[in-house]
Design an enzyme around this catalytic site. Structure first.
Site, PDB file in Angstrom:
ATOM      1  N   GLU A  37       9.135  -9.582  -0.712  1.00 30.63           N
ATOM      2  CA  GLU A  37       9.598 -10.641  -1.604  1.00 30.63           C
ATOM      3  C   GLU A  37      10.482 -10.101  -2.717  1.00 30.63           C
ATOM      4  O   GLU A  37      11.456 -10.759  -3.120  1.00 30.63           O
ATOM      5  CB  GLU A  37       8.394 -11.395  -2.168  1.00 30.63           C
ATOM      6  CG  GLU A  37       7.730 -12.276  -1.106  1.00 30.63           C
ATOM      7  CD  GLU A  37       6.319 -12.721  -1.476  1.00 30.63           C
ATOM      8  OE1 GLU A  37       5.961 -12.638  -2.672  1.00 30.63           O
ATOM      9  OE2 GLU A  37       5.583 -13.142  -0.568  1.00 30.63           O
TER      10      GLU A  37
ATOM     11  N   TYR B 119      -0.552 -11.985  -7.017  1.00 31.75           N
ATOM     12  CA  TYR B 119      -1.344 -11.416  -5.918  1.00 31.75           C
ATOM     13  C   TYR B 119      -2.731 -10.929  -6.335  1.00 31.75           C
ATOM     14  O   TYR B 119      -3.702 -11.128  -5.580  1.00 31.75           O
ATOM     15  CB  TYR B 119      -0.545 -10.327  -5.204  1.00 31.75           C
ATOM     16  CG  TYR B 119       0.442 -10.918  -4.229  1.00 31.75           C
ATOM     17  CD1 TYR B 119       0.066 -11.207  -2.922  1.00 31.75           C
ATOM     18  CD2 TYR B 119       1.738 -11.241  -4.631  1.00 31.75           C
ATOM     19  CE1 TYR B 119       0.961 -11.781  -2.033  1.00 31.75           C
ATOM     20  CE2 TYR B 119       2.637 -11.823  -3.747  1.00 31.75           C
ATOM     21  CZ  TYR B 119       2.242 -12.096  -2.445  1.00 31.75           C
ATOM     22  OH  TYR B 119       3.121 -12.682  -1.574  1.00 31.75           O
TER      23      TYR B 119
END
Length: 407
Positions: free
Chosen positions: A137, A95
């Site tokens: 997630e 990310y």
């Protein structure tokens, strides 16, 4: 939480993203892959070349900006994307890479219009959105690993059986190499396959719907061979599976994922509509309904080019013959002479609303549909015209999510 100032700034960029969103995401992927080429082992190269991934990300960024003050509005989309990320092996450490390159791409495309104030607001917003994805997630990874028969990452499976279903579709029956149990799944979910193919620099990951009912000692996927067509090159992975993978071959699989699932609590009629290889999740749902002993009225409608391209027809017809609550109907775009002789298809040409309404007595039903995007747009438009409620028109994209509203 985002500051009110940042929320106001992000919302002010919505019109800009509507115009320049795809240009930004296209530049984003160029920059990210140049800086981190190892990520090419995760992303689908074909979707990149076709622009589908760029468009899907642009739509997601636009939606995030539009609803930045009420991010809970986009949680269903977040969970849909998170399922795909977990299936592909996207991790928390990816990310920051995405955020850095997304901001750089915004600056690169918008130039001086991307002021320091705007970039700072987007950096703050991205941090909040990334944290949501990472949290969702992480929970999915944990659930996948801890469930009975579950696992993390990719696990070796052996091709126990390979069955030709039509001229273009072949089924693969997959069992774990270690002989241990496998994770349960919901009808409609998919698995990812990771391949290292000779002559290819990067690994390739593809997601395939499971095409049988849950509860078996194997996973079954049914893969269409994507041959070269006009400007579209042949599908590397699908051709490799058809031509090179044989019974006994080993494939790396991630655990089942996906939020396009059959609602087995609803007692209303269920309508399963598919085009081409879009029948794979529908067959899983159909088999699950039949094996559960459900008394729901089930209408199974499939569109194919002709009988030669129609996979699993005999299996589905035999199932309907054993269950009085299941009816099946075929629509052939270009029926062959043999098709015309046996007349086992119900309609020539394309599915239309008049024909659909002749098969399904009420719009108060659960409609599931899947297939090529143009096909799904037509089905979506027909269901809207009929007055089917939004929550009862459920569909799955093969690949990055798109929009059917432009139909």
């Amino acid at each position: 939480m985002l500051s009110q100032q940042s929320i106001a700034i992000i919302k002010s960029t919505v019109p800009v993203l509507e115009v320049h969103g795809t240009a930004i995401t296209k530049r984003f992927y160029q920059m990210m892959f140049a800086e981190n080429p190892e990520l090419l082992n995760i992303f689908n190269h074909a979707n990149q070349k076709q622009g589908r991934q760029q468009t899907a990300l642009a739509n997601a960024v636009y939606a995030a900006a539009l609803h930045i003050d009420k991010l809970e509005t986009i949680l269903p989309v977040v969970r849909q994307i998170a399922h795909k990320h977990r299936s592909l092996g996207v991790k928390a450490e990816h990310y920051p890479i995405v955020g850095r390159n997304l901001l750089a791409a915004i600056k690169d495309v918008l130039g001086d219009a991307a002021t320091e104030e705007i970039l700072n607001a987007w950096a703050e917003a991205y941090g909040v959105i990334a944290d949501v994805f990472i949290s969702v997630e992480a929970e999915m990874y944990e659930q996948s690993k801890k469930q009975q028969g579950g696992w993390a990452g990719f696990r070796a499976f052996k091709v126990a059986k390979k069955v030709r279903e039509s001229d273009v579709i072949t089924s693969f029956y997959l069992v774990p190499q270690d002989g241990e149990g496998i994770a349960a799944y919901e009808p409609g979910q998919y698995i990812s396959i990771k391949l290292e193919m000779p002559g290819e620099t990067n690994t390739h990951i593809r997601q395939y719907s499971l095409s049988d009912a849950p509860g078996k000692p194997y996973y079954r996927i049914s893969v269409k061979r994507e041959d070269e067509l006009g400007d579209r090159p042949a599908g590397k992975v699908s051709c490799y599976l058809h031509e090179q993978v044989t019974e006994g071959s080993l494939l790396l699989l991630s655990a089942p994922a996906g939020d396009f699932i059959l609602d087995q609590e609803d007692s209303r009629p269920v309508v399963l509509i598919s085009g081409g290889v879009g029948l794979t999740p529908m067959v899983s749902m159909l088999n699950a309904l039949a094996e559960s002993g459900s008394s729901r009225q089930v209408t199974f409608i499939h569109a194919a080019r002709n009988g030669d391209a129609h996979a699993m027809r005999k299996q589905v017809e035999e199932l309907a013959a054993r269950h009085s609550n299941i009816s099946v109907h075929w629509c052939y775009e270009q029926p062959s002479e043999r098709d015309r002789e046996d007349r086992k298809y119900g309609k020539e040409g394309y599915i239309d609303l008049t024909w659909l309404q002749s098969l399904v007595p009420t719009a108060d039903a659960c409609f599931y549909f899947c297939g090529p995007v143009p096909f799904m747009k037509v089905i979506y438009r027909m269901l809207k015209e009929w007055g089917v409620a939004d929550e009862d028109a459920r569909y799955e994209f093969f690949g990055p999510a798109g929009s059917l509203a432009s139909a």
